[in-house]
Each structure stands twice: as C-alpha cells, then as structure tokens.
Design a protein around this motif. Structure first.
Motif, PDB file in Angstrom:
ATOM      1  N   GLN A 273      35.886  32.218  34.611  1.00  0.00           N
ATOM      2  CA  GLN A 273      35.964  31.683  35.972  1.00  0.00           C
ATOM      3  C   GLN A 273      37.297  32.019  36.632  1.00  0.00           C
ATOM      4  O   GLN A 273      37.340  32.351  37.816  1.00  0.00           O
ATOM      5  N   ASP A 274      38.384  31.945  35.881  1.00  0.00           N
ATOM      6  CA  ASP A 274      39.695  32.305  36.432  1.00  0.00           C
ATOM      7  C   ASP A 274      39.715  33.773  36.843  1.00  0.00           C
ATOM      8  O   ASP A 274      40.213  34.110  37.919  1.00  0.00           O
ATOM      9  N   TYR A 275      39.170  34.631  36.001  1.00  0.00           N
ATOM     10  CA  TYR A 275      39.162  36.054  36.322  1.00  0.00           C
ATOM     11  C   TYR A 275      38.301  36.337  37.557  1.00  0.00           C
ATOM     12  O   TYR A 275      38.724  37.043  38.463  1.00  0.00           O
ATOM     13  N   LEU A 276      37.100  35.763  37.581  1.00  0.00           N
ATOM     14  CA  LEU A 276      36.192  36.000  38.696  1.00  0.00           C
ATOM     15  C   LEU A 276      36.706  35.393  40.006  1.00  0.00           C
ATOM     16  O   LEU A 276      36.363  35.853  41.083  1.00  0.00           O
ATOM     17  N   SER A 277      37.546  34.365  39.904  1.00  0.00           N
ATOM     18  CA  SER A 277      38.128  33.737  41.091  1.00  0.00           C
ATOM     19  C   SER A 277      39.369  34.483  41.575  1.00  0.00           C
ATOM     20  O   SER A 277      39.971  34.083  42.568  1.00  0.00           O
ATOM     21  N   GLY A 278      39.761  35.513  40.833  1.00  0.00           N
ATOM     22  CA  GLY A 278      40.925  36.300  41.228  1.00  0.00           C
ATOM     23  C   GLY A 278      42.251  35.641  40.910  1.00  0.00           C
ATOM     24  O   GLY A 278      43.262  35.920  41.554  1.00  0.00           O
ATOM     25  N   LEU A 279      42.265  34.756  39.923  1.00  0.00           N
ATOM     26  CA  LEU A 279      43.501  34.051  39.570  1.00  0.00           C
ATOM     27  C   LEU A 279      44.411  34.856  38.647  1.00  0.00           C
ATOM     28  O   LEU A 279      45.405  34.335  38.158  1.00  0.00           O
ATOM     29  N   GLY A 280      44.056  36.095  38.394  1.00  0.00           N
ATOM     30  CA  GLY A 280      44.899  36.944  37.571  1.00  0.00           C
ATOM     31  C   GLY A 280      44.187  38.221  37.182  1.00  0.00           C
ATOM     32  O   GLY A 280      42.964  38.324  37.294  1.00  0.00           O
TER      33      GLY A 280
ATOM     34  N   LYS B  89      47.150  34.443  29.228  1.00  0.00           N
ATOM     35  CA  LYS B  89      47.097  33.004  29.493  1.00  0.00           C
ATOM     36  C   LYS B  89      46.264  32.258  28.451  1.00  0.00           C
ATOM     37  O   LYS B  89      46.633  31.182  28.001  1.00  0.00           O
ATOM     38  N   TYR B  90      45.126  32.839  28.071  1.00  0.00           N
ATOM     39  CA  TYR B  90      44.212  32.156  27.162  1.00  0.00           C
ATOM     40  C   TYR B  90      44.303  32.636  25.704  1.00  0.00           C
ATOM     41  O   TYR B  90      43.540  32.193  24.860  1.00  0.00           O
TER      42      TYR B  90
END
Length: 157
Positions: A74-81, A89-90
């Motif tokens: 979800q972070d990747y798909l939301s463009g958070l990095g 990060k993970y």
C-alpha cells in the motif's frame, strides 16, 4: 534452505562499508566483485537494515508477516517511496519479493502469512486415499501448499 554466495560475507561487508564511506561507487563495487549493480544495491539495503550480520549466509528462508506485506504494498502503490525506500523501511531484502506481493495484491489474491517452509521435511507415509483428500482440501483452500503441509504433517511436495 540456505542461500549461498560466491562472495564471502566479509568481502561483502568491506565493499558495502567502502561504498558507504564514499570510497567506491556502486558500479565500481560491482565491477570489483564481478557481480551486477543490483546485487550491490541489495547488499547495501541488507546492511542498512540488519547490519553486517545480515550479509552472513542465511540458514532459512526469510518470512514476512501478512500485515507487513500489505502495508509495504500500500505504501508503494500510494507513492510513499521508491522500491528501494519501501524495501529499506520494511526490511525486505529483495525487490522481486515486493514486486511479487504487488502483483498478487493487484490481482486480488490474498497475501498470506504462511508461504511454505516445509519443502525439505522428511515425509511421513501417506496412502493414496489420504493424498487425494489432502489435494482436494488444498484446492478448496486457495492452493496454500504450506498450510496443508503443516495441517496434515506431510511434505510440501
């Protein structure tokens, strides 16, 4: 199952530390070791996540909790990095692992907690009827081979 490398862990640590100290570029490090640049990037990420011990030969496959997989996707798909930033990060060691989770997520497949891990287990004896029952149960439960192997105390195969 271990993941063996042609490059010793001590050499990997030296290369990564030289890169982090600005003595060497990723391209120069890759050329010096005879590996591709992606390997150097993976070593750097592992070193930053787990320190020098992360570069030692691993005795078993690394598993990630379901919640971590979902949050990383979800972070990747939301463009958070970027891919590198999300992996760092993970604590995800390899890009292909994250890419696989993204693919499963986009296809509407469940990101499972269990991914196997019993493939090299010495199998107990099963009858043909019991094998058929296990296969049917496996097909009814989204082909989760690892879970079936644990449930029926048999090998992954």
């Amino acid at each position: 199952m271990s993941r063996k490398s042609k490059i010793k862990a001590t050499e990997k640590v030296k290369i990564v530390e030289r890169y982090l100290n600005g003595e060497l570029s990723q391209k120069g490090a890759a050329k010096a070791c005879g590996v591709n640049k992606r390997s150097i990037q993976d070593w750097i990420r592992i070193y930053k996540t787990d320190g020098p011990t992360g570069l030692l030969e691993q005795k078993k496959i690394r598993q990630y909790p379901k919640a971590l997989k979902i949050q990383a996707v979800q972070d990747y798909l939301s463009g958070l990095g970027s891919m590198d930033e999300i992996c760092l990060k993970y604590g995800i060691w390899q890009h292909p692992q994250l890419l696989n989770w993204i693919k499963m997520y986009n296809e509407g497949k469940e990101l499972k907690e269990l991914t196997g891990g019993t493939s090299m287990k010495k199998a107990r004896k099963t009858t043909p009827q019991e094998r058929l029952m296990i296969v049917k149960d496996c097909l009814d439960h989204d082909r989760n081979f690892g879970a079936m192997a644990i449930k029926y105390n048999c090998s992954y195969q």
